[in-house]
Each structure stands twice: as C-alpha cells, then as structure tokens.
Design a protein around this motif. Structure first.
Motif, PDB file in Angstrom:
ATOM      1  N   GLN A  87      26.495  26.491  37.045  1.00 60.89           N
ATOM      2  CA  GLN A  87      27.016  27.846  37.190  1.00 60.89           C
ATOM      3  C   GLN A  87      26.158  28.825  36.392  1.00 60.89           C
ATOM      4  O   GLN A  87      25.721  28.526  35.279  1.00 60.89           O
ATOM      5  CB  GLN A  87      28.462  27.906  36.720  1.00 60.89           C
TER       6      GLN A  87
ATOM      7  N   THR B  26      29.223  19.942  27.111  1.00 62.78           N
ATOM      8  CA  THR B  26      30.675  19.984  27.305  1.00 62.78           C
ATOM      9  C   THR B  26      31.331  20.973  26.348  1.00 62.78           C
ATOM     10  O   THR B  26      32.234  21.733  26.744  1.00 62.78           O
ATOM     11  CB  THR B  26      31.269  18.585  27.099  1.00 62.78           C
TER      12      THR B  26
ATOM     13  N   ASP C 110      32.945  13.150  40.927  1.00 61.50           N
ATOM     14  CA  ASP C 110      32.345  14.492  40.967  1.00 61.50           C
ATOM     15  C   ASP C 110      32.821  15.274  42.178  1.00 61.50           C
ATOM     16  O   ASP C 110      33.197  16.456  42.068  1.00 61.50           O
ATOM     17  CB  ASP C 110      30.811  14.378  40.998  1.00 61.50           C
TER      18      ASP C 110
ATOM     19  N   SER D 115      31.175  24.286  27.650  1.00 57.79           N
ATOM     20  CA  SER D 115      31.870  24.461  28.935  1.00 57.79           C
ATOM     21  C   SER D 115      30.909  24.616  30.115  1.00 57.79           C
ATOM     22  O   SER D 115      31.144  25.404  31.040  1.00 57.79           O
ATOM     23  CB  SER D 115      32.817  25.669  28.871  1.00 57.79           C
TER      24      SER D 115
ATOM     25  N   ARG E  94      29.418  23.754  33.557  1.00 59.07           N
ATOM     26  CA  ARG E  94      29.946  23.138  34.772  1.00 59.07           C
ATOM     27  C   ARG E  94      28.950  23.340  35.918  1.00 59.07           C
ATOM     28  O   ARG E  94      28.157  24.286  35.906  1.00 59.07           O
ATOM     29  CB  ARG E  94      31.311  23.723  35.150  1.00 59.07           C
TER      30      ARG E  94
ATOM     31  N   SER F 213      34.359  23.110  40.716  1.00 56.76           N
ATOM     32  CA  SER F 213      33.141  22.769  39.979  1.00 56.76           C
ATOM     33  C   SER F 213      33.383  21.461  39.243  1.00 56.76           C
ATOM     34  O   SER F 213      34.518  20.968  39.198  1.00 56.76           O
ATOM     35  CB  SER F 213      32.758  23.880  38.990  1.00 56.76           C
ATOM     36  N   THR F 214      32.330  20.881  38.678  1.00 59.13           N
ATOM     37  CA  THR F 214      32.453  19.620  37.952  1.00 59.13           C
ATOM     38  C   THR F 214      31.780  19.723  36.586  1.00 59.13           C
ATOM     39  O   THR F 214      30.695  20.306  36.465  1.00 59.13           O
ATOM     40  CB  THR F 214      31.840  18.451  38.745  1.00 59.13           C
ATOM     41  N   ASN F 215      32.444  19.161  35.577  1.00 57.79           N
ATOM     42  CA  ASN F 215      31.842  19.125  34.243  1.00 57.79           C
ATOM     43  C   ASN F 215      31.205  17.761  33.958  1.00 57.79           C
ATOM     44  O   ASN F 215      30.749  17.498  32.850  1.00 57.79           O
ATOM     45  CB  ASN F 215      32.887  19.447  33.160  1.00 57.79           C
TER      46      ASN F 215
ATOM     47  N   ASN G  15      28.326  23.606  40.201  1.00 61.71           N
ATOM     48  CA  ASN G  15      28.983  23.933  41.466  1.00 61.71           C
ATOM     49  C   ASN G  15      28.768  22.867  42.529  1.00 61.71           C
ATOM     50  O   ASN G  15      29.463  22.847  43.549  1.00 61.71           O
ATOM     51  CB  ASN G  15      28.457  25.271  41.999  1.00 61.71           C
TER      52      ASN G  15
ATOM     53  N   THR H  68      37.885  18.814  28.726  1.00 65.37           N
ATOM     54  CA  THR H  68      38.270  20.160  28.296  1.00 65.37           C
ATOM     55  C   THR H  68      39.282  20.122  27.156  1.00 65.37           C
ATOM     56  O   THR H  68      39.759  21.167  26.727  1.00 65.37           O
ATOM     57  CB  THR H  68      38.873  20.952  29.476  1.00 65.37           C
TER      58      THR H  68
ATOM     59  N   SER I 295      26.343  29.539  32.712  1.00 71.28           N
ATOM     60  CA  SER I 295      26.112  28.422  31.795  1.00 71.28           C
ATOM     61  C   SER I 295      24.641  28.037  31.673  1.00 71.28           C
ATOM     62  O   SER I 295      24.318  27.024  31.068  1.00 71.28           O
ATOM     63  CB  SER I 295      26.911  27.194  32.251  1.00 71.28           C
TER      64      SER I 295
ATOM     65  N   ASN J  81      38.891  15.810  34.037  1.00 72.72           N
ATOM     66  CA  ASN J  81      38.744  17.202  33.631  1.00 72.72           C
ATOM     67  C   ASN J  81      39.467  17.477  32.324  1.00 72.72           C
ATOM     68  O   ASN J  81      38.955  18.198  31.458  1.00 72.72           O
ATOM     69  CB  ASN J  81      39.282  18.125  34.727  1.00 72.72           C
TER      70      ASN J  81
END
Length: 660
Positions: free
Chosen positions: A438, A417, A331, A420, A422, A340-342, A424, A300, A441, A296
C-alpha cells in the motif's frame, strides 16, 4: 564387469541394501528411489561415488543424480540389485508411504496452487502498477498520476479487467486445478468455478454492506438458499472442487461406459453446485474467515512483534518443507476479508534476506568463479522473489548464511508489522514486492528492505569469521579468504602459492553453442526444476519454443536416444557431453509428443533437425515446454557463457564453452 557395476554395487550398499528399496525408477537424469527407511541411506558415502553428481529428497523420493547416462547406470543397478523398476507414476504412489498426513495435505495444496502461480504473479504486478498510478501522491503533480493524466486514468481503469479476472474469479482457477490434479474432467471444474462467481449472484464483496432482507435467494418452496457469490474465496472453491472430483470418480465406476458421457457429468456437477451453495460455501467461508481473523489478529495485536518475528524467522524453513504453499491460501483469504494482507510483506522480505546472505557469500568467496556460476544467479533470483536456488545451492550448504538470513528476515518482518505495512496483492516477491505494498507504507517497507539486506549480509560475514555454525568453510588467518589448505610440518595450515615448477596450463579450446529451437532464450538458473536450475547436472541454457522443431545445439555425434524420446545425448567435436532435454517431467508422457529424426552414431550440426516436440500436446498435459541444453561433463569445461538474450532462432550462436 559392466561400465557402472562397481558404482551400482556401492550405491546399493550405501542406500541400505535391497531390503531398503520399496521402488526404483529413473528419468532422463536421475535415479528415483522410494526407501523403506530413508534414514539408513549414507548420503556422505553416496556423494563420494564417482558417477553421482548430487542428490536430494522430494515428495518422499530419494533422487540420485547420475546424468544423461542414467539409463545405462540403471540397467547395471538392476543387474547387481535384482530390484525391478516401476514407472515414475508408480514410484510416486509408493513414495506416499514416506509422507505423513500433514505432508500429504501440503503436497496436495502445492499441486493445486502451483499451476495458478503465474496468473497470481501477473495479477500482483498489475495491481501493484495500479497502486502506483492511483495510490501515490506526487507533489510535483499535485496529486496522483490518474488525477493528472487522462491517458493513465484510462490505463488504470483498463488494467482492472485482468486484475479482477485473476483475483475475483480465482475460484474458477482453483476448481480447474483440482480437476486437473485428480485426473477428472477439467471443463466440469471450470463450470463449477463459474457457478461460484456468476454475475447472477450477489458479489461476495457486497455481502457485508447489503441488508439481510435485500440478499437475493432461490425459493424452493420448502427452503430458501441465498444467492451469494464466492469471489476470491479459496476454501469454498477447494471444498466444492474436491467434492466434484470424488463424485466423478465414484460415478465412473458404477455407471456403464455406454451412457457415462451423459450421466457421469450430470450426477457429478449438479449435486456439487447445489451443495456448494447450500453447505460447502457457507462452511468454507466461515473456516476461511476464522483463519484470516486469527492471522490478522496475531499481526495487529499487542504481541504482533513476536508473531511477525517468529513467522519471518521460520518462513525459509517452511519453504524447504513445502508448508509455505499454505500461506498462499491464507494471503488470498486475508485480501478477501480485509482488502489487504499483512503476511505477504514478510514473505517478500524473507526473499530479500536469503538473497543478501548469498551476496555476503559472493563477497567472502570472491574469485571463486565456479561457485559464482551458482551464487550470482541465485542471488538475483532471490531479489526477484524466488529463493529455492539460493537456499538449496548455497545457504543450506554452508548453514550459517541460511541462519543469518532467517534472523534478518525475522527482524525485518517484525519492523514491517510494527509499522502496519500491508499489501494489496500477492505474487510479487523480493525487491519488486514493493509494488504490491500500500502506497502509505512504502517508506517503512523500504526501511524493512534495508534491514533485510544489511542484517543478513553482516551476520553472514560475522558468523563465518567467528566460526559460528560454520563447519565446512575454512578461513585463511592471513587473508580471510577461502582456499585450499595444506598441513605443514608444525601442524598449522597454509594456502600454497603457485611456483615456477607448476605445470603450465594447457591451452583451452572453444566450443560454440547454438539455439536449439525458435523461441525465448533463458539461463538454466531460470528453469523450474532444481536439478537443472542449481546446475547439479551441469551448466547450460534453455529455450521456450514457439514451434515444434528441435535442432542440434552443437556439431557432434548422437550418442544416446532415450526410450521415452524426450531426451537426446550428443558428444560435441571438442568432447563435451551435451544433453538435449525436451520439456520438464515429460518422461511421464512416454514418448507420445516426440518424434526423433536422428539415430545413435549419426553426425549432426546446428542445422540438423534432431526431433519434433508437439508443444501444444505437452502444454495440455500440464508440462513446461522448456528445451534444455545441459553440459554434463563439467570436469572438461573451464567456463561457459551465454552471448544472447531474448528471441533466438536455430543456427544462431547463443554461447560458448572453454574446453580443457
């Protein structure tokens, strides 16, 4: 000379001789070799052997596809080589010698997560649908759907039940899958998983918001153990699952069989549950948190663009090696720790990019009907989240579309990325992957999808026409189309046109194909086996049966019944060689679930009951129940098409083939 003696001698030579063979076995369609040095095998020369339909390496095995006459070929190979075969399981054991420790670890991880993938996909769809219901503001409604409609509010609340069961109680699935993979008692694995997510424990999601003094605990007098659950935690469940399996294996060896029913489960389960809550759980939670925090942070941080570009670029090669299975665990840990996962958005974009490269190949090779039978289903499969048919069937064959897709995936992942984006949930890839994203996004993810479509498509066209990374896909200077090219007197090449002196095309005959069982009909490209789904054996279809009865798909003669009873060969009236293959990897079951009702040389019609497959027994063995119908002599078939979808029944026509 026997039927395949010459081809067997050629294969023995090109595979490196007898001394290069550690083990050899066969299933219904392919020879399975474990080679002492795989690099010695001359793959180009092996592909030129008339009996060979293809080859690939998987889990340390060098597999050569022969077809439904593989048993005869195998006997001739044993005769000329003097190498005695082993069982498929023994062959797998020998194959481990070709895997390094990392490959072995990845193989184990894949075997654990593969049985869980259907549930994860369903869970992803459910959470994605709930995302639409409660997460998107609609101006026309003045809010979300659940705020506007009591019915959809109820649906949304109800869907949390299966969604929670799949993701929050994932440790139960993991410990069961480990017990199944290790050959230990599966119910003990399930019980262990339940002890990790029991309602008596403090939910893992509530730990961070609970004061240390309020965390419940078991008091043993000399020590206290926190009563903390491990909902959605992957690594604690894996550590506990392996401890349980190895303890059971150990105690089986030392406890007398007369009392093993009582003491093996007792001495295996109770210490594991204690260790899971005292040692393994906290350690696993810490390791998982470290991994998710690093990933993460990388996605980020100020260099997130570089991290994401590299991951997006390299994800497709990870799929080839099998290392992509590790991302499932990462994940799930990201979702457990951060909600959540990016990482998953980039995986979905990689699916789209590979499909777009195949779309470009379809455009460049338009009119190539034979290739389109592979490329079009492969493209659709990619856009729905499954890339293996496209990568192995098309993109890796030409190389340049594979690289174009990698570049497009890297750029799309980098954009997602930076914006941002992400997810769910995981499990839903390709274009439907947007359901897992999400709601806030969606717009940047749609832009990322557009990048993943147009960049690979454009680069594939450019690479081909400029000859970049392109060695086997010639371009006609006049038309830009692929075609047969011939040397002319001045050394240039040209694509010949048909002339009036060409022989007339013989009239085609039609062979009708019928449902082989009652159940759900699906295209062969949807079968979970690359040999069949990539049509290495030939075109065809499959039925997922709802009962045990198996019927003939054509009118013809029974030509071959495999010793393990899981496959039957039929020669149709029009000369098509048809393989009826019951279940996937069911050769390992050694005939136990199958009853054959026909004999070699017997005439059959679509109303003939040729076999019975104990569907429940096959499922309990962890095997897929798909009954495949494969047309194996492709040189005789001009085209094959399916006329039906959905539920089918025996004696119902589902397709037809045009026969030369």
């Amino acid at each position: 000379m026997t039927k395949y003696q010459a081809d067997a001698e050629k294969l023995l030579k090109e595979i490196g001789g007898k001394e290069n063979i550690a083990a050899v076995s066969h299933c219904a369609t392919r020879m399975r070799f474990v080679l002492n040095d795989p690099a010695i095998a001359n793959e180009e020369a092996i592909e030129d052997i008339p009996s060979v339909k293809g080859m690939f390496t998987n889990a340390g095995q060098f597999q050569v596809i022969i077809g439904n006459d593989v048993a005869t070929f195998y006997n001739d190979f044993v005769s000329v080589s003097g190498v005695e075969g082993v069982s498929k399981e023994q062959s797998k054991a020998y194959a481990k010698q070709n895997l390094n420790p990392i490959q072995r670890a990845v193989a184990v991880l894949a075997e654990i997560f593969t049985p869980l993938i259907p549930a994860i996909i369903v869970g992803g769809l459910i959470l994605g649908f709930r995302n639409v219901l409660e997460g998107i503001q609609f101006d026309s409604l003045g809010g979300t759907i659940v705020e506007h409609s009591q019915f959809w509010s109820g649906v949304n609340a109800f869907l949390w039940l299966p969604g929670e069961a799949i993701f929050h109680f994932l440790p139960v699935g993991i410990t069961w899958s480990i017990a199944k993979k290790m050959g230990t008692t599966q119910i003990l694995g399930i019980v262990l998983g339940i002890t990790l997510v029991s309602p008596q424990l403090l939910n893992a999601y509530g730990v961070a918001s609970t004061a240390a003094a309020d965390i419940p605990f078991w008091d043993f007098g000399f020590a206290q153990v926190d009563m903390i659950g491990y909902q959605a935690q992957v690594i604690p469940a894996m550590l506990a699952g392996f401890m349980l399996a190895y303890l059971e294996i150990f105690f089986r060896k030392i406890i007398p069989q007369s009392i093993s029913m009582i003491f093996v489960p007792l001495f295996s389960l109770v210490p594991t549950v204690l260790a899971a809550h005292v040692v393994l759980g906290p350690i696993g939670w810490t390791i998982g948190s470290w991994i998710s925090t690093v990933v993460n942070a990388g996605l980020t941080s100020s260099i997130s663009w570089l991290f994401s570009a590299v991951f997006g670029f390299l994800y497709a090669p990870l799929v080839i090696t099998g290392l992509h299975h590790m991302t499932n665990a990462i994940d799930m840990q990201l979702i457990a720790d951060f909600g959540s996962t990016n990482l998953w958005p980039m995986i979905a974009l990689s699916n789209i990019a590979q499909g777009s490269a195949v779309l470009a190949i379809i455009f460049l090779h338009r009119g190539n009907e034979k290739e389109e039978q592979i490329s079009i289903p492969a493209m659709i499969s990619c856009y729905l989240g499954v890339t293996e048919p496209a990568m192995f069937g098309i993109n890796l064959k030409y190389v340049y579309p594979f690289v174009a897709a990698m570049i497009g995936s890297g750029l799309a992942g980098m954009f997602a990325t930076l914006m941002s984006v992400r997810a769910n949930a995981i499990g839903v890839g390709g274009l439907p992957g947007i359901l897992a994203i999400q709601a806030e996004s969606w717009v940047p993810f749609i832009i990322a999808m557009i990048i993943a479509i147009f960049i690979p498509f454009g680069l594939t066209v450019i690479f081909r026409r400029q000859g970049i990374l392109n060695k086997i896909d010639p371009v006609s200077p006049a038309t830009g189309a692929i075609g047969a090219q011939f040397e002319t007197a001045n050394g240039t090449t040209a694509v010949p046109e048909k002339t009036q002196f060409e022989a007339a095309t013989p009239a085609l005959k039609t062979e009708k194909f019928f449902a082989v069982a009652t159940g759900e009909l699906k295209e062969i490209t949807q079968v979970d086996d690359p040999v069949f789904s990539q049509k290495m054996m030939g075109d065809g279809y499959a039925v997922v049966p709802t009962n045990d009865k198996v019927f003939s798909p054509v009118s013809g003669t029974i030509t071959n019944i495999f010793e393990t009873k899981h496959a039957i060969g039929i020669l149709s009236k029009e000369g098509i060689e048809v393989l009826v293959h019951m279940g996937l990897d069911t050769v390992e079951l050694k005939g136990a679930p199958f009853t054959v009702h026909v004999q070699e040389g017997e005439l059959v019609t679509p109303s003939s009951l040729i076999a019975e497959m104990a569907v429940e027994q096959v499922e309990q063995a962890g095997k897929k129940t798909d009954i495949l119908v494969v047309l194996t002599n492709a040189e005789k078939i001009d085209s094959f098409s399916l006329d039906k979808t959905g539920l089918v029944r025996p004696e119902e026509q589902v397709g037809q083939a045009e026969v030369r």
